[in-house]
Design an enzyme around this catalytic site. Structure first.
Site, mmCIF file in Angstrom:
data_model
loop_
_atom_site.group_PDB
_atom_site.id
_atom_site.type_symbol
_atom_site.label_atom_id
_atom_site.label_comp_id
_atom_site.label_asym_id
_atom_site.label_seq_id
_atom_site.Cartn_x
_atom_site.Cartn_y
_atom_site.Cartn_z
ATOM 1 N N TYR A 125 43.491 33.495 -25.200
ATOM 2 C CA TYR A 125 44.085 34.574 -24.412
ATOM 3 C C TYR A 125 45.389 34.068 -23.791
ATOM 4 C CZ TYR A 125 39.642 37.156 -24.733
ATOM 5 O OH TYR A 125 38.527 37.820 -25.180
ATOM 6 N N SER B 265 35.799 46.044 -25.180
ATOM 7 C CA SER B 265 36.490 47.305 -25.469
ATOM 8 C C SER B 265 35.573 48.511 -25.292
ATOM 9 C CB SER B 265 37.081 47.297 -26.882
ATOM 10 O OG SER B 265 38.051 48.312 -27.039
ATOM 11 N N PRO B 266 34.872 48.620 -24.149
ATOM 12 C CA PRO B 266 33.959 49.752 -23.940
ATOM 13 C C PRO B 266 34.674 51.086 -23.792
ATOM 14 C CG PRO B 266 34.207 48.508 -21.914
ATOM 15 C CD PRO B 266 34.890 47.703 -22.992
ATOM 16 N N LEU B 267 35.989 51.050 -23.547
ATOM 17 C CA LEU B 267 36.771 52.287 -23.471
ATOM 18 C C LEU B 267 37.531 52.545 -24.773
ATOM 19 C CD1 LEU B 267 38.183 52.107 -19.830
ATOM 20 C CD2 LEU B 267 36.134 53.273 -20.675
ATOM 21 N N GLY C 104 39.699 50.747 -26.432
ATOM 22 C CA GLY C 104 41.120 50.448 -26.373
ATOM 23 C C GLY C 104 41.899 51.457 -25.542
ATOM 24 N N GLY C 105 41.216 52.090 -24.584
ATOM 25 C CA GLY C 105 41.867 53.058 -23.707
ATOM 26 C C GLY C 105 41.708 54.502 -24.141
ATOM 27 N N LEU D 18 39.058 56.297 -24.524
ATOM 28 C CA LEU D 18 38.038 57.038 -23.776
ATOM 29 C C LEU D 18 38.396 57.245 -22.311
ATOM 30 C CD1 LEU D 18 34.889 55.350 -25.370
ATOM 31 C CD2 LEU D 18 35.719 57.689 -25.758
ATOM 32 N N GLY E 95 40.997 58.920 -21.473
ATOM 33 C CA GLY E 95 41.668 60.209 -21.435
ATOM 34 C C GLY E 95 43.177 60.120 -21.396
#
Length: 340
Positions: A53, A208-210, A212-213, A215, A217
């Protein structure tokens, strides 16, 4: 904040984990330290990083935070890092060999300014190195006190199961966690990987639970992203690329998340995070935020649980509609059995 354990280990962690891939890359040190402070203040304990990272800068930033904060704060942090991907340009500068992992872990500990990390993860499968070599190396790290537990990231179901049973055969320490990509947009791991992890008693740490953004909105149908967002800056970015991920199914899932969020009066990010955190075998969901404000929004999901009807609606919208064999209804029926 709620807590659970890393798989069948006795190590307790917060149900939300602070991911630090943005540290040193998309957020500067001041913002990164502010995120760590806010996360700890909210009761968060699990912090995840990796040697690649920001080319090691993420670990250095975390190390300086540890050095600058009182022990009664930092002692509560369960720190996880990873090794496997290239850290040098030569053939031995990558992989899960004893040589590379030993050098990679030592370099990580040096950047972190620590003698031990709580969880060390093989960042991905290595088709070149014999698995026995990797597992014995990881067990050696545990015995030497350099790490307390180990886990995997991005392993498939058969790879995970092979590693678990080989560790048992060798009578050495076994893995406690698996870090896969998992969200309402990426549910394929439910076919083989989740059952394999549950069978082994391993805890999942979804990244990445969203999606990659997607989810959260922030994107709109038929409107290409622009401005200071990840896809605005790079529409072709990896798995979350606009052309790759912007399918009809994706927009149907986003619409379903939005309906639940509006009915609840909460953000879409909270809904998506609550859904994945309550999935079977999930130990802690990794949050990735560029700013403290984004982190604040995500932290509101810490104690959120969806109603059964809300979960069912999201499940239906995100159903992958697997073919009949082997993961669809007919394939599942072949493997089913009832008594009586």
């Amino acid at each position: 904040m709620e807590y659970t354990t890393l798989g069948r280990s006795g190590c307790a962690v917060s149900r939300l984990c602070l991911g630090t891939m943005t540290f040193g890359a998309e957020s500067d040190e001041k913002v990164s330290h502010a995120q760590l402070d806010r996360f700890a203040e909210a009761g968060g304990t699990l912090v995840d990083t990796a040697d690649v990272y920001a080319a090691g800068e993420s670990e250095r930033i975390i190390g300086r935070w540890f050095a600058d904060r009182p022990a009664d704060l930092t002692d509560r942090i369960v720190l996880a890092t990873k090794g496997r991907f290239p850290t040098a340009g030569d053939p031995n500068g990558v992989g899960l060999s004893a040589r590379h992992l030993t050098r990679a872990l030592d370099a990580s500990l040096d950047r972190l300014g620590l003698d031990t990390v709580d969880l060390y993860q093989a960042h991905s499968w290595d088709p070149v190195t014999p698995l026995e070599e990797t597992l014995l190396t990881l067990d050696g790290f545990v015995k030497a006190g350099k790490i307390r537990y180990y886990g995997f990231s991005n392993f498939t179901g058969w790879q995970l199961t092979k590693a678990v049973h080989l560790a048992r055969e060798l009578r050495i320490a076994g893995p406690v966690t698996l870090q896969p990509q998992y969200s309402l947009l990426v549910r394929e791991i439910e076919w083989e990987i989740v059952p394999a992890a549950r069978d082994a008693g391993m805890g999942l740490l979804p990244w990445s639970p969203l999606g990659g953004g997607w989810l959260s909105g922030k994107y709109r149908r038929d409107q290409r992203p622009s401005g200071a967002t990840r896809l605005g800056e790079d529409p072709g970015r990896g798995m979350e690329a606009w052309e790759r991920r912007g399918t009809d199914r994706t927009w149907e899932v986003i619409d379903a998340v939005q309906r639940v969020a509006e009915a609840r009066g909460i953000s879409m990010a909270e809904v998506a995070l609550a859904w994945v955190t309550d999935r079977p075998a999930v130990a802690s969901t990794i949050l990735g935020a560029r700013t403290v404000e984004q982190l604040e929004t995500n932290l509101r999901a810490a104690d959120l649980h969806l109603e059964e009807a809300e979960t069912a609606a999201l499940d239906a919208a995100s159903d992958l509609h697997a073919p009949d064999y082997p993961y669809g209804p007919l394939g599942i029926d072949q493997r089913s059995r009832e008594l009586g």
